[in-house]
Each structure stands twice: as structure tokens, then as C-alpha cells.
Design a protein around this motif. Sequence first.
Motif, PDB file in Angstrom:
ATOM      1  N   PRO A 198      31.988  23.103  14.220  1.00 48.35           N
ATOM      2  CA  PRO A 198      31.692  24.532  14.370  1.00 48.35           C
ATOM      3  C   PRO A 198      32.479  25.188  15.494  1.00 48.35           C
ATOM      4  O   PRO A 198      32.861  26.349  15.391  1.00 48.35           O
ATOM      5  CB  PRO A 198      30.190  24.572  14.654  1.00 48.35           C
ATOM      6  N   GLU A 199      32.770  24.421  16.581  1.00 48.95           N
ATOM      7  CA  GLU A 199      33.508  25.044  17.685  1.00 48.95           C
ATOM      8  C   GLU A 199      34.960  25.344  17.305  1.00 48.95           C
ATOM      9  O   GLU A 199      35.657  26.087  18.002  1.00 48.95           O
ATOM     10  CB  GLU A 199      33.458  24.199  18.968  1.00 48.95           C
ATOM     11  N   LEU A 200      35.377  24.744  16.167  1.00 48.70           N
ATOM     12  CA  LEU A 200      36.745  25.010  15.727  1.00 48.70           C
ATOM     13  C   LEU A 200      36.806  26.108  14.665  1.00 48.70           C
ATOM     14  O   LEU A 200      37.889  26.487  14.232  1.00 48.70           O
ATOM     15  CB  LEU A 200      37.383  23.740  15.166  1.00 48.70           C
ATOM     16  N   ALA A 201      35.625  26.592  14.262  1.00 45.96           N
ATOM     17  CA  ALA A 201      35.601  27.599  13.184  1.00 45.96           C
ATOM     18  C   ALA A 201      36.419  28.826  13.565  1.00 45.96           C
ATOM     19  O   ALA A 201      37.212  29.348  12.775  1.00 45.96           O
ATOM     20  CB  ALA A 201      34.159  27.990  12.875  1.00 45.96           C
ATOM     21  N   GLU A 202      36.258  29.256  14.830  1.00 46.48           N
ATOM     22  CA  GLU A 202      36.976  30.456  15.276  1.00 46.48           C
ATOM     23  C   GLU A 202      38.480  30.198  15.344  1.00 46.48           C
ATOM     24  O   GLU A 202      39.292  31.067  15.029  1.00 46.48           O
ATOM     25  CB  GLU A 202      36.471  30.892  16.658  1.00 46.48           C
ATOM     26  N   TYR A 203      38.815  28.980  15.785  1.00 47.14           N
ATOM     27  CA  TYR A 203      40.230  28.640  15.894  1.00 47.14           C
ATOM     28  C   TYR A 203      40.868  28.622  14.510  1.00 47.14           C
ATOM     29  O   TYR A 203      41.978  29.135  14.312  1.00 47.14           O
ATOM     30  CB  TYR A 203      40.379  27.272  16.572  1.00 47.14           C
ATOM     31  N   ARG A 204      40.114  28.032  13.547  1.00 43.07           N
ATOM     32  CA  ARG A 204      40.623  28.011  12.166  1.00 43.07           C
ATOM     33  C   ARG A 204      40.859  29.432  11.664  1.00 43.07           C
ATOM     34  O   ARG A 204      41.855  29.730  11.023  1.00 43.07           O
ATOM     35  CB  ARG A 204      39.630  27.284  11.244  1.00 43.07           C
ATOM     36  N   ARG A 205      39.878  30.317  12.012  1.00 47.76           N
ATOM     37  CA  ARG A 205      39.992  31.717  11.573  1.00 47.76           C
ATOM     38  C   ARG A 205      41.242  32.343  12.197  1.00 47.76           C
ATOM     39  O   ARG A 205      41.963  33.089  11.550  1.00 47.76           O
ATOM     40  CB  ARG A 205      38.736  32.496  11.982  1.00 47.76           C
ATOM     41  N   TYR A 206      41.462  32.005  13.463  1.00 44.83           N
ATOM     42  CA  TYR A 206      42.642  32.579  14.124  1.00 44.83           C
ATOM     43  C   TYR A 206      43.932  32.093  13.453  1.00 44.83           C
ATOM     44  O   TYR A 206      44.855  32.874  13.185  1.00 44.83           O
ATOM     45  CB  TYR A 206      42.678  32.229  15.624  1.00 44.83           C
ATOM     46  N   LEU A 207      43.982  30.791  13.176  1.00 49.78           N
ATOM     47  CA  LEU A 207      45.202  30.247  12.553  1.00 49.78           C
ATOM     48  C   LEU A 207      45.428  30.871  11.184  1.00 49.78           C
ATOM     49  O   LEU A 207      46.568  31.180  10.812  1.00 49.78           O
ATOM     50  CB  LEU A 207      45.107  28.726  12.419  1.00 49.78           C
ATOM     51  N   ARG A 208      44.323  31.066  10.442  1.00 53.24           N
ATOM     52  CA  ARG A 208      44.451  31.703   9.127  1.00 53.24           C
ATOM     53  C   ARG A 208      45.029  33.110   9.291  1.00 53.24           C
ATOM     54  O   ARG A 208      45.872  33.551   8.510  1.00 53.24           O
ATOM     55  CB  ARG A 208      43.106  31.729   8.398  1.00 53.24           C
TER      56      ARG A 208
END
Lengths: 349, 233
Positions: A198-208
Amino acid sequence: MSSRAGGSNSEYVNARVRARRARLYDEESYRRLLRMSPAEIARDMEESTYEREINELGARFGGVDLIEYALNRNLARQFEAILDWAEGQLYDLLVRYLRKFDAWNVKTLLRGVYSDTPAEEVRVDLIQAGDLDADRLDRLADASSVEEIVEGLSGTLFGDALADALEAYEDAGLLIPLENAVDREYYEHLTEELGIAPELAEYRRYLRAEIDFRNAINALRLARSGTDIDPAAYFIEGGDLFSERDVRRLAGDIDELVAYIRESTYGDDLSEALDELEDADSLVGFERALEAAQLEYAGSLGNVFPLSVTPIVAFILAKEREVDNIRAIARGKEAGLGSEEIERELVIL
Amino acid sequence: MAEDVKPTRKNLMEIEDRIELSERGHDTLEQKRDGLIMEFMDILDQAQDVRSELEADYERAQDRINKARAMEGDVAVRGAAAALEEYPELTTQSKNIMGVVVPQIDSSKVKKNIDERGYGLLGSSARIDEAADAYEELIESIILAAEVETAMKKMLDEIETTKRRVNALEFKLLPELRENQEYIEQKLMEQEREEIFRLKKIKAKKEAEEDEEETVEVESEEEETPERVSADD
């Protein structure tokens, strides 16, 4: 591929990065630089975080070249330090992101040998902020052929992709297949196996979002060029905005493409830039707006999860932007552009 | 120089032929000069347009490359430029404008598609594209300007040469020929007059001699006649 065992040390790295972030140039600093000549900018940098690089390179370069090389070296040094601090998964995530400099270096090496540029000139253009070690880059700078560089990169992230693209390069005699293979490999690896933490969810969103912006600008560039190129060949997987089919459908019609972006989740953030794009015969304003939106987006994510990877990526982006802005001011001054004109080119948040 | 010419009828005829030829040449060259000037004026208009377009394209290209160097960095711009080794190809042909051979430059591989410029699309930016676009347009303008301005210079040289020829005919050769013609005509007339005078003189002398002879004859006859009378007596 490098990795470091052990758990992430996000707290530690974030604390160090926060201190560095506080030393970034603010709006007032840029305004001050805008009133200076390139020589004064170099002197001003000598009294800032760029002191070491200006002193190291001062004997070799002068004028705006000194500023640009000092900025690049400082950027590399700062990112290298971040990688030195990071451990575990955080290191893996950051090194993936910073491999954009590996991609830059590989392309610089290829272009150098392709255009018979002396090895010393190639070496100064390298930005050693990625995962490829300095010895390997140094050796490759002396390579005498593109094939030698491709062979020298086997076993790295780009090795297989470059080997696959080598035939297309040899057929066409152009670097495009190799350069595209390097960039595609970078982007595809960026989002690979990120997991579902879950702590990477935002990072994934940013990369997308970053991939979406890259796809959007590339689709617009293809649409603007009016050439009969398969847009899917330049599509990067991993974003939310487009599928390969969407890009193929939209790249032929710029109005439809703009309408599509306007209706997307980025529509509100980019509406002003899209208006400008419809009026002006230039993509530069839109590209600048995308860069600002990307920077703002990364900054806001950093606030949501202050101890995750995103504040560090936000710092990386902000540092890159600082380098871009200082260079833009110095180069703009060198070219005789007015302060207002240069200010319009800057992205300041 | 008129004094150098032998005042003979043959030379006079030759000079008359040369004058006629020179006058015809003068008229033709004058027509050629006027035609060239008209063509030159057209090319001059075109050259002025091309030159102002070239200046605008240069300004635009400089602006684009300055901004690309500012925002992407000199290293990135140099790198993108180094990714292409293929140079534009130029072929020159020639065309004839009123006898003046001017070049016609055809170029290929100047304007390139985004996928022909060497640098990868995925890792580059629109700023680089726009700088490349602007420079491709600038090169096309330079090629066109080279063609038009070379034609203009060649036309100008030809006009100058033709003008010199017209002037040489009008102010040097024809006046000299006419002077020679006049000189020979005068000389010939003078010779004619001398001849007539000489003939008249001869005629007069002959007549005088004849008269004298007649007088002598009459006198001798007269002398013979009284003697005969006296004998009869």
C-alpha cells in the motif's frame, strides 16, 4: 542489476533528502539569478551547493559550459549520495528511477561513437548518476564501434534490448532503433514487479502519470509531425491514459487527441496548456505544462506519504528542475534572451 | 585611328559592312540588355523575398535552438545532432535565362520525418523537434537563396558585360568606324577631285598643244603659199 539486501531505510533517506531539499533554489533565488550575467551566475554558484563542482571544473571550462557541466556533475553527485544512503527495496526503487541517467549515458556513448566524437568529449557529457559503474562507462567511452558498446553493455539492463535492436540499426544505419530500445527498456523496467504494497500505491500512481505524460507528448509530437509512422511503435506500456489501440486511433487526429486528454483525469490540470496548444503552433508550452504538472503531482504525493519513496522521487525531480532552471537562465542570458522570456521558460513551484 | 586606314574603296566597303554589322549587333545587344534588366528585376524581387524569408527563418531557428539549449542543455542538443550522420544531398542543374546559364539546385533529405532524424523519440522532447524543424527550414531557405542569389549575380555580371559591349559599340567602335568611313570618303572625294583636276589639266594641256600644233601648221602653210605665187609669176 544492482540490489542491496536488507529492509528499506526510508526514514533515514527521507531525513537526509529533506535537508537537501531545503537547500534547493527558491523562486527568489531564480529572480536573483535572472538579474545576473552568466559570469555572475557562476560566481554565485561558487557560494552555493555547487561550490565543489565549480571549483573542480573551473580550470577546464569557462562561461556557460562551466555552469552546465557543474550542474550536471552536482546532479550526479547528489543522486549518487541518495543511492549510497538507500538500502533494501528503497534502493531498488530509486535505482530503477535513476537508471534514466544510465539511459542518457548509453545514448551519449552511442552518439559519440556514431559521430566520431573524441572519447574525452564523450566522457564530460556523461552524467554518472545511475546504476552503471564509472569504470564501465569510462571503458565504453573508448569504444570504436556501436557494436562494441552493445557488447560492452551485455549483462546490464539494456544489454538484451540493444542486442535485439542492433540488426535494425545495421539495416537502417540510424541510431533510432537503439535509442528507442534503451528508453523503452528503462520505462518498462520502471513499473515492473512493483508489488502491491500500500505504501507504494502512490508511487505507482506517480509512475503511471509520468508514463501517461510521456505517451501524451509523444502522441502529440507524432500527430504534429503528420508523418505516417505507427504510433504504437512509440507507445510505452504501464500508463493509465492510453492503451496501444487508443494511441493508434488518436495519433492521426490532433484535435481528437487534445479532446481525449481534456476529458481524462489530467484534463483539469492541463486545461490551460491544452488551450495554449490549440492556439499556438508549438508543443513547447504544453511540454512545459506537463513538466510542471509532473513536478506538482510528485510533490503532492510526497506530502501524502512523507516516509515513502515518493518524497525522494519528488526531490529528484525538483533537483533536476533546479538544474534545468539554472541552466536555462545561464543559456538564455548567453543567447541574449530577455529576463521575462527566460522566466516564461522556467518551471518554478 | 582614321589616319591608319588606307583610303581605298575596298576599305570603305569593308568599313560600311562593319558599321552595318555593328549597328545590328548594337541593337541586338541593347535588346538583350533591356531583356536581362527586366529578368533581373523579377529575380531581384524574388531574391528580396527569399532573403527576408531567410532572415526570418534564421531568427526563428536561432530562437528555437537557444531555447532548446537552455531547457534541454547544450549536451542534449549536441547529442541529438550527433545522432544523425546523413547529410542533405544537393544536385545542381543549369537553366538558361537569355543566354545566361544559372544554377538550379535541387535538394533532398533536408526535411526529415521525426523518425529519420536519428535521435530516439521516446527519450527526446518537442523542443529538440522544433529546433530540428526550424533548422531544416533554414537549410531549405539557404539553398533557395543560394540558387536565386547566384542567378542574380550571374545576371548582374551579364548585364554589366552586355552594357560594356553596348557602350563599346556605341561610343568607341561605331564612332571610330564612322570616322574612318568619313575619312575614306573625304579622301576618295579628294582623290576624285584631284583626278578631275588632273584630267582637266591634261585636257587643257592637250588642247593647248593641239592649238599650238594647228597654229604652227597654219603658219607653215601660209609661208608656203606666197612662194608658189611668185614662181607662177
